[in-house]
Every structure is written in C-alpha cells, then in structure tokens.
Design an enzyme around this catalytic site. Structure first.
Site, PDB file in Angstrom:
ATOM      1  CB  CYS A  74      -0.173  -5.229   5.691  1.00  0.00           C
ATOM      2  SG  CYS A  74      -1.080  -3.797   6.272  1.00  0.00           S
TER       3      CYS A  74
HETATM    4  C1  BEZ Z   1      -2.156  -2.017   2.539  1.00  0.00           C
HETATM    5  O1  BEZ Z   1      -1.525  -2.697   3.333  1.00  0.00           O
HETATM    6  O2  BEZ Z   1      -1.905  -2.020   1.324  1.00  0.00           O
HETATM    7  C2  BEZ Z   1      -3.257  -1.121   3.018  1.00  0.00           C
HETATM    8  C3  BEZ Z   1      -3.965  -1.451   4.163  1.00  0.00           C
HETATM    9  C4  BEZ Z   1      -5.003  -0.630   4.568  1.00  0.00           C
HETATM   10  C5  BEZ Z   1      -5.281   0.524   3.864  1.00  0.00           C
HETATM   11  C6  BEZ Z   1      -4.531   0.869   2.736  1.00  0.00           C
HETATM   12  C7  BEZ Z   1      -3.505   0.034   2.323  1.00  0.00           C
END
Ligand code: BEZ
Length: 191
Positions: A19
């Site tokens: 994210c």
């Molecule tokens: C991420 O943004 O890395 C992420 C967020 C939730 C679950 C898995 C990855």
C-alpha cells in the site's frame, strides 16, 4: 465528484508495504491526474488519525505530498456498499479476523457513471500507468467514434467504431485502413 473524472480506490491497510508503494506512486503521478482533470480519492477501513500519520511517512519515503483525500471507513460502511471487502484471502483481515478491503479501483466519469472496475488482491500492487492509460482511452472514445486496441498507447492508431459506416469513415477518417469490414484503423484523432 461533480463534473470531473474521479478515481476511487481502496487499499487494505495503512502502514503496510505494498500500500505504501502504491501511495508513493499516486502522489508522484499527481500532475498526470491533474492534466487529465481526474480527482483521486482513497479509502480504507483505518481511521483519520492513522491516515494522517501514514501520509507523513509517505512524504518522507516518496518525497511527494499526498494531496488527495483518503476516506476513513472504520465501520466498513462504504466498503460494504461498494463490495470492497476481501472475501477470499484469509490473511487479509484485522486483529479481530474482520476482512480488510481489497485493491479496488473505480473510474467514474463526470456524469457519475462507473466506467471501469478493477479488483486486485492484497498481495499485488496495482499499475497506475495502466489506470492512466485507460483514462486516456475513455476520454478519447468519449470525443471521437473510435475504440482503442490491445496494448494501445496515446498517439498510436485507433479502431474506427463498428457503428460508423464505411462512407462516414471515409469522410471522418480519410485514408483509413480496412483490414476486415469489422476492423478499420485510423490515426489517433488527437495527434
Ligand atoms: C501490503 O500492502 O503490503 C499488504 C496489505 C495487506 C495484506 C498484505 C499486504
């Protein structure tokens, strides 16, 4: 948003790696969205305080300001209405086991019509260059009776819409190329 193109996108959780890379990229592309008259809105189930401290991190990491709003939807009201909650990945959940949002994208036109819906899993960051490409295509086909072929990029040849007769095509797109009666190419009308 009234009268402009809008991208509403959800992300699973603040302060997570994928994210963060997405937000850095969207902040970096702010001029590209502005050039196309597109307003961007993010959404996750985090609260406002979390969003505010996370965007300070993004400023540090990316060197770009997050200038678009991020909806705080901790009670999952909007996420539920827009069907953004993750129904598939058992790891994409909060500490209580309640689902986070997936990586959805809605491209909404100035008439408030949803023109594109994308849904990516939590594990896969989106390609915002592709989202800009789709907006270029949508804005082009709204102004001209054309469609855009596979892997099209702005400036490349486009397809004359099937509703255009050969006679009309000859007037509107002189010198067009007819590969088949249903496949007629012309140059990008904006170039
Ligand atoms: C991420 O943004 O890395 C992420 C967020 C939730 C679950 C898995 C990855």
């Amino acid at each position: 948003m009234n009268g402009s193109w809008t991208i509403l996108f959800s992300h699973p959780d603040d302060f997570t790696p994928v994210c963060t890379t997405e937000f850095c990229e969207i902040a970096r592309c702010a001029d590209e969205f502005r050039k196309r008259g597109v307003k961007v809105i993010g959404l996750s189930i985090n609260d406002v305080d979390s969003h505010q401290s996370w965007i300070e991190d993004i400023r540090d990491i990316a060197g770009h300001e997050v200038t678009f709003p991020i909806v705080a939807d901790p009670d999952r009201k909007i996420a539920t209405l827009y069907d953004m909650l993750d129904a598939l990945d058992p790891t994409n959940v909060d500490a209580l086991g309640k689902p986070f949002t997936v990586r959805d994208v809605f491209v909404i036109d100035p008439n408030k019509l949803i023109r594109l819906k994308l849904s990516y899993p939590a594990s896969t960051g989106r390609n915002f260059t592709e989202i800009l490409r789709v907006i270029d295509s949508l804005q082009l086909v709204d102004r001209h009776p054309v469609t855009t072929p596979v892997n099209w990029e702005p400036g490349q040849n486009v397809i004359i819409h099937p509703s255009v007769t050969d006679e009309q095509a000859g007037e509107q797109f002189p010198g067009y190329t007819k590969v088949r009666p249903y496949l007629r190419y012309t140059h990008d009308p904006r170039s």
